[in-house]
Design an enzyme around this catalytic site. Structure first.
Site, PDB file in Angstrom:
ATOM      1  N   GLN A 239       4.276 -76.663 -49.484  1.00  0.00           N
ATOM      2  CA  GLN A 239       3.019 -75.077 -49.760  1.00  0.00           C
ATOM      3  C   GLN A 239       1.591 -76.192 -50.714  1.00  0.00           C
ATOM      4  O   GLN A 239       1.230 -75.102 -50.664  1.00  0.00           O
ATOM      5  CB  GLN A 239       3.644 -73.900 -50.077  1.00  0.00           C
ATOM      6  N   ASN A 240       2.094 -76.568 -51.719  1.00  0.00           N
ATOM      7  CA  ASN A 240       1.495 -77.212 -52.444  1.00  0.00           C
ATOM      8  C   ASN A 240       0.200 -77.528 -51.682  1.00  0.00           C
ATOM      9  O   ASN A 240      -0.092 -77.823 -50.976  1.00  0.00           O
ATOM     10  CB  ASN A 240       1.682 -78.199 -53.120  1.00  0.00           C
ATOM     11  N   VAL A 241      -1.240 -76.852 -52.506  1.00  0.00           N
ATOM     12  CA  VAL A 241      -2.511 -77.859 -51.770  1.00  0.00           C
ATOM     13  C   VAL A 241      -3.547 -78.476 -52.711  1.00  0.00           C
ATOM     14  O   VAL A 241      -4.368 -78.928 -52.548  1.00  0.00           O
ATOM     15  CB  VAL A 241      -3.627 -76.164 -51.759  1.00  0.00           C
ATOM     16  N   ASP A 242      -2.223 -79.068 -53.625  1.00  0.00           N
ATOM     17  CA  ASP A 242      -2.951 -79.899 -54.608  1.00  0.00           C
ATOM     18  C   ASP A 242      -3.409 -81.649 -54.485  1.00  0.00           C
ATOM     19  O   ASP A 242      -3.792 -82.223 -54.887  1.00  0.00           O
ATOM     20  CB  ASP A 242      -2.286 -79.715 -56.112  1.00  0.00           C
TER      21      ASP A 242
ATOM     22  N   HIS B 268      -0.524 -75.010 -45.882  1.00  0.00           N
ATOM     23  CA  HIS B 268      -1.461 -74.393 -46.821  1.00  0.00           C
ATOM     24  C   HIS B 268      -2.644 -75.270 -46.566  1.00  0.00           C
ATOM     25  O   HIS B 268      -3.999 -74.469 -46.911  1.00  0.00           O
ATOM     26  CB  HIS B 268      -1.361 -73.606 -47.618  1.00  0.00           C
TER      27      HIS B 268
ATOM     28  N   CYS C 157     -17.147 -76.119 -43.732  1.00  0.00           N
ATOM     29  CA  CYS C 157     -18.298 -75.264 -43.659  1.00  0.00           C
ATOM     30  C   CYS C 157     -17.191 -74.205 -42.380  1.00  0.00           C
ATOM     31  O   CYS C 157     -17.137 -74.680 -41.091  1.00  0.00           O
ATOM     32  CB  CYS C 157     -19.141 -75.585 -43.067  1.00  0.00           C
TER      33      CYS C 157
ATOM     34  N   CYS D 122     -20.898 -73.954 -39.256  1.00  0.00           N
ATOM     35  CA  CYS D 122     -20.282 -75.776 -37.999  1.00  0.00           C
ATOM     36  C   CYS D 122     -19.029 -76.201 -38.410  1.00  0.00           C
ATOM     37  O   CYS D 122     -19.267 -77.127 -37.955  1.00  0.00           O
ATOM     38  CB  CYS D 122     -22.167 -75.740 -39.113  1.00  0.00           C
TER      39      CYS D 122
END
Length: 141
Positions: free
Chosen positions: A102-105, A120, A128, A131
């Site tokens: 689950q970590n986004v680090d 995640h 972006c 685009c």
């Protein structure tokens, strides 16, 4: 953990090669990355913004980026710890299959985990929403 519990865990892992591993914030706290929840599961700080809220309008995105720009130094300074290294070692020995975090680090990836699903996403890349251009987060900062 007791010595008996450690021996039992080692035996289990050795008998069941290809285990699915699931990690969360507890894996990265020794790297200086704070958890969002306490040991009872209650939020310790404002919950992360959802994708739906982020996409709801410019004010939400401005709040997200103001908070994220400040917090980036904490996340970008984190380094893999003993838990990340142990999981890489287990993968190299064939004991684990996929690691879902689950970590986004990005610390599992930095440690060298190759069979990895970042549930995640990752803070390492900025996309972006108009685009779909991808930027390295460090360059974006």
């Amino acid at each position: 953990m007791s010595a008996t519990a450690i021996t039992e865990l080692q035996s289990f892992v050795q008998r069941h090669a290809g285990l699915l591993v699931i990690t969360g914030a507890g894996c990265s706290t020794d790297s200086g990355i704070p958890a969002y929840r306490d040991t009872d599961g209650a939020w310790m700080r404002p919950p992360p913004m959802t994708f739906q809220k982020f996409m709801s309008g410019e004010p939400a995105r401005q709040r997200y980026w103001a908070r994220s720009m400040v917090g980036w130094s904490l996340f970008s300074g984190g380094r893999p710890n003993a838990a990340h290294q142990a999981l890489v070692s287990l993968e190299a020995k064939g004991y684990t299959g996929l690691l879902v975090t689950q970590n986004v680090d990005g610390l599992h990836r930095q440690a060298g985990q190759s069979r990895l699903l970042e549930l995640h996403g990752s803070l390492a890349t900025v996309i972006c929403m108009q685009c779909h251009c991808r930027l390295d987060r460090a360059d974006f900062q």
